[in-house]
Write a protein that holds these residues in place. Structure first.
Motif: not given
Length: 388
Positions: A104, A116, A119, A281, A331, A334-336, A338, A346, A349, A353
């Motif tokens: 990543y 990120g 993630i 990702i 994941s 974590l996206s939300e 980060a 977002r 990302a 995911v």
């Protein structure tokens, strides 16, 4: 309810909910649904959250409560209750964290997407067990145990990332109040078998809600309240509680979160214009997990040789790595977290995911089917036991 306690059906519901969210976000209804997700409700002037925050901070805390109960059991009475049992899946899980991060960062270094990096480190237990149930008939118990331990350890890493990386401006007074509630919750849960159940259950619910409010107000992500409560609860009442609420988590909590998290409008841009977060990702989940888990897992088997190491092959570890690439629930969260202040990154990302998890789902289905067929063939070739 039995269907919602199975491994297969909840994974299917989860996938359908995410697909539905993606479809709705890209129709004429998308803006109205998005407005609803950002509308606030609660106790006016006291405690109000948007619908989106009620879902990812409130409902998801229940999911982490259930996960923590499983963690507590595995760490004390299950497959991770000794160093010998935990070391091999722990080494493989470390590879499944480190290699996706490296991949990543190679994509996102120097861009706003660099934040990120946690993630692609997650593995979704619900999805992993669902895929294993569908495609893993005939797999040896050693591989199933290894996969379960791997997913659980990945969840521990995800929880630590949420607790450490996404906490800002801690209110220690609120945190102490939460700790007091957790201690009281743990002590009271140990009285369930010796005193009247109903008043204690009501008190536990009140303490649980108070813990969640205090953790939220402290600045620590509110899902951590579910984790500490699940770890603090007495084991037998905790396992019973998990059994009771598991269908609701599988059939309601996780699908609602998957639907809300997948409410992402697909950007009308060329592939070259997509954020490095998307590409990082997309590659790190399937490829990073396969490389990290298989190589580190192979190393762990060499280390554990002669110490009752599970009889796994490198091909088994590759299949495990593909399964580990289904990040999904953690994941998405974590996206939300980060990219909370970068809506476009977002959203891309989240698309990464979904796409990366789908690729891993397909790969793991193919590889698990191949390994299961191999082991079924070996079992069929074994001579039948001679009757005495």
């Amino acid at each position: 309810m039995s269907l919602l306690r199975s491994a297969r059906f909840p994974a299917i519901i989860l996938l359908l909910a995410a697909v539905l969210g993606l479809i709705v976000a890209n129709t004429a209804a998308g803006p109205a649904v998005d407005d609803f997700m950002h509308s606030y409700f609660g106790i006016p002037s006291v405690f109000e959250l948007s619908v989106s925050h009620w879902i990812k901070d409130g409902l998801l805390a229940i999911f982490f409560f259930v996960v923590a109960i499983e963690l507590q059991f595995e760490l004390t009475s299950g497959q991770l209750n000794s160093f010998r049992k935990a070391i091999q899946p722990a080494i493989a899980a470390a590879g499944g964290v480190v290699v996706p991060i490296i991949i990543y960062v190679a994509f996102a270094h120097g861009s706003e997407a660099a934040a990120g990096w946690p993630i692609p480190t997650a593995t979704d237990i619900a999805f992993a067990l669902g895929v294993l149930a569908v495609f893993g008939k005939g797999l040896p118990p050693a591989l199933r145990i290894f996969l379960l331990a791997l997913a659980i350890l990945d969840d521990i890493v995800g929880i630590l990332f949420i607790a450490v990386l996404f906490t800002d401006g801690v209110n220690f007074g609120m945190l102490i109040a939460a700790a007091v509630c957790v201690v009281a919750f743990g002590i009271l849960s140990r009285q369930l078998d010796t005193r009247g159940r109903f008043p204690i259950i009501i008190a536990l619910i009140v303490l649980g809600l108070a813990t969640w409010v205090f953790v939220y107000q402290s600045g620590v992500h509110a899902t951590i309240a579910g984790v500490v409560l699940g770890l603090a609860m007495a084991q037998q009442p905790a396992l019973h509680t998990r059994h009771v609420i598991e269908p609701w988590v599988n059939g309601l909590v996780l699908p609602i979160f998957a639907f809300s998290a997948a409410l992402v409008a697909i950007p009308a841009v060329s592939a070259s214009e997509l954020s490095p977060a998307f590409w990082g990702i997309l590659v790190a989940l399937p490829l990073g997990k396969i490389i990290g888990i298989s190589l580190f897992g192979w190393l762990s088997l060499r280390i554990g040789k002669g110490q009752d190491a599970p009889a796994l092959t490198f091909a088994d570890l590759v299949a495990a790595g593909a399964l580990g690439g289904i990040g999904f629930t953690v994941s998405l969260l974590l996206s939300e977290l980060a990219f909370a202040d970068a809506d476009l990154v977002r959203d891309e990302a989240i698309l990464g995911v979904l796409a990366g998890s789908l690729i891993s789902l397909i790969l793991s289905g193919v590889l698990l089917s191949w390994r299961a067929a191999h082991y079924r063939k070996l079992a069929a070739a074994e001579p039948a036991p001679v009757a005495s």
